[in-house]
Design an enzyme around this catalytic site. Structure first.
Site, short mmCIF file in Angstrom:
data_model
loop_
_atom_site.label_atom_id
_atom_site.label_comp_id
_atom_site.label_asym_id
_atom_site.label_seq_id
_atom_site.Cartn_x
_atom_site.Cartn_y
_atom_site.Cartn_z
N CYS A 16 40.53 -50.07 34.32
CA CYS A 16 39.65 -49.97 35.51
C CYS A 16 38.22 -50.41 35.21
O CYS A 16 37.45 -50.69 36.13
CB CYS A 16 39.66 -48.56 36.07
SG CYS A 16 41.30 -48.04 36.61
N HIS A 72 33.30 -48.06 40.46
CA HIS A 72 34.76 -48.16 40.49
C HIS A 72 35.26 -47.10 41.47
O HIS A 72 34.78 -45.96 41.50
CB HIS A 72 35.32 -47.90 39.09
CG HIS A 72 36.81 -47.72 39.09
ND1 HIS A 72 37.66 -48.61 39.71
CD2 HIS A 72 37.60 -46.75 38.57
CE1 HIS A 72 38.90 -48.19 39.57
NE2 HIS A 72 38.89 -47.07 38.88
N ASN A 80 42.63 -46.99 44.67
CA ASN A 80 42.11 -47.44 43.38
C ASN A 80 42.79 -48.77 43.03
O ASN A 80 43.98 -48.81 42.76
CB ASN A 80 42.44 -46.37 42.33
CG ASN A 80 41.93 -46.72 40.95
OD1 ASN A 80 41.56 -47.86 40.68
ND2 ASN A 80 41.94 -45.74 40.06
O1 UT7 Z 1 40.67 -45.31 37.68
C1 UT7 Z 1 40.39 -44.33 36.73
C2 UT7 Z 1 41.56 -43.49 36.58
N1 UT7 Z 1 41.88 -42.51 37.54
C3 UT7 Z 1 41.07 -41.53 37.99
O2 UT7 Z 1 39.88 -41.55 37.84
C4 UT7 Z 1 41.72 -40.37 38.66
C5 UT7 Z 1 41.12 -39.07 38.19
N2 UT7 Z 1 41.79 -37.88 38.70
C6 UT7 Z 1 41.91 -37.56 40.02
O3 UT7 Z 1 41.50 -38.32 40.88
C7 UT7 Z 1 42.52 -36.23 40.39
O4 UT7 Z 1 42.66 -35.45 39.24
C8 UT7 Z 1 43.88 -36.37 41.12
C9 UT7 Z 1 43.66 -36.88 42.52
C10 UT7 Z 1 44.81 -37.26 40.34
C11 UT7 Z 1 44.54 -34.99 41.25
O5 UT7 Z 1 43.68 -34.07 41.90
P1 UT7 Z 1 43.47 -32.60 41.32
O6 UT7 Z 1 42.59 -31.90 42.26
O7 UT7 Z 1 43.00 -32.75 39.90
O8 UT7 Z 1 44.91 -31.98 41.44
P2 UT7 Z 1 45.91 -31.48 40.27
O9 UT7 Z 1 46.39 -32.61 39.44
O10 UT7 Z 1 45.29 -30.33 39.57
O11 UT7 Z 1 47.10 -30.92 41.14
C12 UT7 Z 1 46.94 -29.82 42.01
C13 UT7 Z 1 48.27 -29.55 42.68
C14 UT7 Z 1 49.44 -29.47 41.72
O12 UT7 Z 1 50.33 -28.52 42.18
P3 UT7 Z 1 50.38 -27.06 41.53
O13 UT7 Z 1 50.70 -27.29 40.08
O14 UT7 Z 1 48.99 -26.49 41.74
O15 UT7 Z 1 51.44 -26.37 42.31
C15 UT7 Z 1 50.08 -30.84 41.82
O16 UT7 Z 1 51.46 -30.83 41.51
O17 UT7 Z 1 48.58 -30.64 43.57
C16 UT7 Z 1 49.87 -31.15 43.28
N3 UT7 Z 1 49.89 -32.58 43.60
C17 UT7 Z 1 50.17 -33.03 44.82
N4 UT7 Z 1 50.47 -32.42 45.97
C18 UT7 Z 1 50.68 -33.19 47.04
C19 UT7 Z 1 49.64 -33.61 42.76
N5 UT7 Z 1 49.76 -34.78 43.44
C20 UT7 Z 1 50.09 -34.44 44.72
C21 UT7 Z 1 50.33 -35.19 45.87
N6 UT7 Z 1 50.63 -34.52 47.02
N7 UT7 Z 1 50.26 -36.54 45.90
#
Ligand code: UT7
Length: 332
Positions: free
Chosen positions: A115, A259, A289
């Protein structure tokens, strides 16, 4: 020694026709429009058509950038393509772009910094220009992430999209003032670039395949929370670094073209830097992204709608797999 500075004399971008909304995605994986918008700010993304490869997207963006700059294929000395989703293992996708554009002279190479690829490519081309080795360069970020996503993994498949963006750099004169001295940085062009990598963090964002390791292409894997944390800290730090190198204040920056990974990351950076969110160019809601393509896609939109104008101070910054991150400070 001549005081060369790389001027950005044109930009262009391209998005594939097919649009995939959150609602459509939520029919494929256990997710919802509400979750995706709340956690990421993403509402939709573009997806390349069957048979449409990264160099096709790049070629369209380059054509628009070349038209905007008013240059012909014969004028281009260097093509740099930032991509993590090359057409093939080899040759470089840049050579395919070069051929599709009818460019027969100069060199063409790919840069792999995920990225952060566009900022890294800008630095590569800028240094060729400053060394007097290249007069005009095409720098393009182009990706078809839809091909490396695990469409069953809701934690990653909702985050990415396909697209391409390009700029034309041309050697111009600097302002003849020493870096950091009063008046430095008034002439248009790239003032400085700042690149960093730390391979210890490979495992928080990677693709689980490749020609040497597995002989397969593999799929994107990410520990989202960890990447999020590094993104806010490192992107705030590299913004300070770019300002200090040029003796400008953060408040002097007219536009941040970051980005586009997650709206919450951008909010976090804006808060950490104390900059109003209105100074950030945002496209993540419509493009998701697009990895190396996200900055030039956002830049093109803001230049064409008149937000970014001559004389503005523009900070571009990005982080991605590696980890690799960097920034470029530009006087428009
Ligand atoms: O380009 C550079 C690389 N990428 C990035 O910069 C991305 C960086 N990270 C992020 O943008 C965020 O961490 C994410 C958007 C990927 C995830 O958001 P988060 O607030 O960190 O959520 P999480 O991973 O802690 O997940 C929270 C909950 C989990 O469920 P439990 O374990 O709390 O029951 C996940 O399983 O949300 C769940 N979850 C979803 N639920 C519905 C994860 N993905 C999804 C989804 N829909 N698509």
């Amino acid at each position: 020694m001549t005081d060369y500075r790389s001027r950005l004399i044109g930009c262009g971008s391209y998005l594939p026709e097919t649009v995939l909304t959150n609602a459509e995605l939520a029919r494929r994986v256990d997710s919802s429009d509400e979750w995706i918008v709340e956690r990421t700010g993403i509402r939709k993304r573009h997806i390349a058509a069957d048979g449409q490869v990264t160099s096709d997207l790049a070629m369209q963006a380059c054509r628009r950038a070349m038209d905007h700059a008013g240059i012909a294929p014969d004028d281009v000395d260097l093509v740099v393509v930032a991509t993590t989703t090359p057409d093939d293992t080899f040759p470089a996708t840049a050579t395919q772009v070069q051929a599709k554009l009818g460019i027969r002279q100069g060199a063409a190479l790919d840069v792999q910094a995920v990225c952060a690829g566009f900022v890294f490519s800008l630095a590569v081309a800028d240094n060729f220009i400053k060394a007097g080795q290249v007069g005009t360069a095409l720098v393009v970020g182009a990706e078809t992430y839809s091909r490396i996503l695990d469409w069953g993994d809701r934690g990653t498949c909702v985050l990415f999209g396909d697209g391409a963006g390009a700029v034309v750099l041309q050697a111009g004169n600097g302002d003849g003032v020493a870096r950091g001295a009063p008046g430095w940085g008034q002439a248009p062009g790239i003032l400085s670039t700042h690149l960093h990598s730390d391979g210890r963090f490979r495992d928080i964002l990677y693709v689980d395949g490749g020609p040497s390791a597995t002989r397969t292409v593999g799929h994107l894997r990410m520990s989202g929370k960890e990447v999020f944390r590094h993104a806010v800290v490192n992107l705030a730090a590299v913004a300070h670094e770019a300002c200090e190198a040029n003796a400008v204040r953060l408040s002097d920056i007219d536009w941040v073209v970051p980005h586009q990974a997650n709206l919450r990351i951008l909010d976090g950076i804006a808060r950490k830097l104390g900059l109003p969110e209105e100074r950030f160019i945002i496209t993540v809601d419509r493009h998701a992204n697009t990895s190396a393509a996200s900055i030039p896609l956002a830049l093109d939109e803001a230049v064409r709608d008149g937000r970014i104008k001559a004389g503005d101070l523009v900070l571009m910054e990005a982080i991605g797999g590696g980890l690799s991150w960097g920034a470029a400070l530009v006087r428009w």
